[in-house]
Design a protein around this motif. Structure first.
Motif, PDB file in Angstrom:
ATOM      1  N   GLU A  26       0.848  -1.181   0.000  1.00 41.91           N
ATOM      2  CA  GLU A  26       0.000   0.000   0.000  1.00 41.91           C
ATOM      3  C   GLU A  26       0.885   1.232   0.000  1.00 41.91           C
ATOM      4  O   GLU A  26       1.773   1.387   0.839  1.00 41.91           O
ATOM      5  CB  GLU A  26      -0.903  -0.009   1.230  1.00 41.91           C
ATOM      6  N   ASP A 112       4.966   1.004 -14.354  1.00 40.53           N
ATOM      7  CA  ASP A 112       4.052   2.126 -14.565  1.00 40.53           C
ATOM      8  C   ASP A 112       3.760   2.804 -13.233  1.00 40.53           C
ATOM      9  O   ASP A 112       4.330   2.468 -12.191  1.00 40.53           O
ATOM     10  CB  ASP A 112       2.765   1.664 -15.242  1.00 40.53           C
ATOM     11  N   ASP A 114       1.363   2.594 -11.245  1.00 39.29           N
ATOM     12  CA  ASP A 114       0.687   1.781 -10.225  1.00 39.29           C
ATOM     13  C   ASP A 114       1.590   0.704  -9.628  1.00 39.29           C
ATOM     14  O   ASP A 114       1.216   0.070  -8.635  1.00 39.29           O
ATOM     15  CB  ASP A 114      -0.557   1.119 -10.828  1.00 39.29           C
ATOM     16  N   LEU A 116       4.276  -1.035  -7.410  1.00 38.89           N
ATOM     17  CA  LEU A 116       4.793  -0.727  -6.079  1.00 38.89           C
ATOM     18  C   LEU A 116       5.952  -1.652  -5.721  1.00 38.89           C
ATOM     19  O   LEU A 116       6.002  -2.806  -6.127  1.00 38.89           O
ATOM     20  CB  LEU A 116       3.704  -0.873  -5.020  1.00 38.89           C
ATOM     21  N   PRO A 121       6.217   3.743  -4.763  1.00 35.81           N
ATOM     22  CA  PRO A 121       6.097   3.481  -6.202  1.00 35.81           C
ATOM     23  C   PRO A 121       7.399   2.875  -6.714  1.00 35.81           C
ATOM     24  O   PRO A 121       8.490   3.327  -6.345  1.00 35.81           O
ATOM     25  CB  PRO A 121       5.871   4.881  -6.789  1.00 35.81           C
TER      26      PRO A 121
END
Length: 431
Positions: A26, A112, A114, A116, A121
């Protein structure tokens, strides 16, 4: 049957949610902001920090050549990291994860907005480590300034990055076999300073000394530039050390504090030794001692406490001072800007001292490996020896190949004229 009032039920649910562990994948905005900042600080260390520091230390006729090399190495390594370096160093999807990473991020495909890595990131994680990959080969420039061909510098950088930095980075920071053995390196004492230090010494020996070494004095042409570069390195190093916590937390704060203490101790001890031996303290001595302190704390910044950092800085200021004279006088190797005795020696000492100085009795946080102090020192020694041997042997092989097919050294006339004009058609100053 009693009924629980709604407000009490809601409060109980909120408490339960608060006590539940957050998902491991997250994004954390605070951590991301800090690592973005740290990335800028570490890149700031190379251009302009290292460029100015090294540029001021060479003679007037070679200042532009140093700046060109720093900018070119930064650019070249950045592309190498994008094409293959990141994937091979910091992923574990390959067939031999203990030795080398995989191919899942070649050309950074699939990376990209998104994606993680932990709570960061992946693009930020990749970019942060790119700055380390840039800094290591840029350090080596200082050992062979004023006589290596520019094309040879680029070829050596390309080979060294892929054959030395990438695998050693994976072995320790990418979950490779040294990490599995228990080697720890908080911010690059082995991965950056030990590998670059021995690579620099090998390059200085293989290229040969500058004309006139050691009899001719070759003083720095502009210590004002050097002081500016040293100041940038000092500030930027906090991105190096505190950023390596990869979180905006207490460990990052401790790493920043210990980094500063080690740097100041190194500067003061170097000044004291120089003052005692030569009668006067110098700006260059203070700056060099400060950098030795930064180098020695790199592997331990997040593990030791302030007292351990003070001890490490004191040792760096004394040992690295005498290491310079050992390299230049005893070994007769023209490591022009003292890359090995300052960065290599400090990185190795710091890596070995991490275990005994990280104990809680000295204010440290301890190490996460579960090994006792003697076992950890032995494991750290293995890591240092492996990095020394691999980088030294690979650097020699790369330099030998470059010399055969391209040539390492500029001609005697070009060296006398200076690389600014002979290699880059310019002058640093028009007086």
């Amino acid at each position: 049957m009693s009924r629980t009032p709604f407000p009490r039920l809601l409060a109980a649910c909120l408490m339960l949610l608060a006590s539940s562990p957050a998902p491991c994948e997250e994004l954390n905005s605070a951590d991301t902001a800090w690592i973005l900042t740290s990335t800028g600080l570490v890149l700031f260390m190379t251009v302009p920090g290292l460029a100015l520091f090294y540029g001021g230390l060479v003679r007037t006729k070679n200042v532009l050549s140093v700046l060109v090399q720093c900018f070119a190495v930064t650019s070249l390594v950045s592309i190498l990291w994008m094409v293959a370096g990141y994937s091979l160093a910091l992923t574990d999807t390959g067939p031999w994860p203990a030795v080398l990473g995989g191919f899942s991020r070649l050309f950074l495909l699939g990376l990209d907005a998104d994606a993680l890595t932990g709570n960061l990131p992946e693009s930020v994680f990749c970019m942060y480590h790119l700055t380390f990959a840039v800094f290591a080969p840029a350090l080596m420039i200082g050992s062979f300034v004023e006589r290596m061909r520019f094309s040879a510098t680029l070829w050596f950088t390309l080979g060294w990055t892929l054959l030395v930095y990438v695998p050693v980075c994976h072995w320790i920071w990418g979950g490779g076999w040294l990490a599995q053995l228990g080697v720890v390196d908080f911010a690059g004492g082995i991965v950056v300073h030990t590998t670059a230090g021995i690579g620099a010494l090998t390059a200085a020996w293989r290229v040969g000394p500058r004309r006139g070494f050691p009899g001719t004095l070759m003083p720095p042409h502009n210590l004002t530039l050097t002081a500016a570069g040293a100041g940038i390195l000092w500030v930027g190093w906090h991105g190096f050390s505190a950023g390596s916590a990869l979180m905006a937390n207490g460990a990052a704060g401790v790493a920043m504090l210990t980094t500063h203490i080690a740097a100041t101790a190194g500067a003061l001890v170097w000044m004291a030794v120089e003052w005692s031996r030569f009668g006067r303290p110098t700006l260059l001595g203070l700056a060099t001692g400060m950098i030795a302190g930064l180098g020695i704390i790199s592997p331990a910044a997040g593990f030791v406490g302030p007292l351990g950092a003070l001890a490490m800085g004191i040792l760096a200021g004394g040992i690295c001072f005498f290491a310079i004279h050992w390299v230049k006088r005893k070994l007769a190797i023209d490591d022009a800007l003292d890359v090995f005795p300052v960065h290599g020696v400090s990185g190795m000492i710091g890596s070995l001292l991490t275990a005994p100085l990280a104990v809680k009795a000295l204010g440290g946080s301890g190490l996460p490996t579960g090994l006792d102090v003697l076992q950890q020192v032995g494991v750290q020694g293995i890591g240092v020896l492996v990095a020394l041997g691999w980088s030294g042997a690979a650097s020699l092989a790369i330099l030998t190949l470059v010399d055969r097919f391209n040539g390492l050294r500029v001609g005697a006339d070009d060296e006398t004229e200076g690389l600014d004009l002979s290699s880059h058609n310019g002058k640093g100053y028009h007086l």
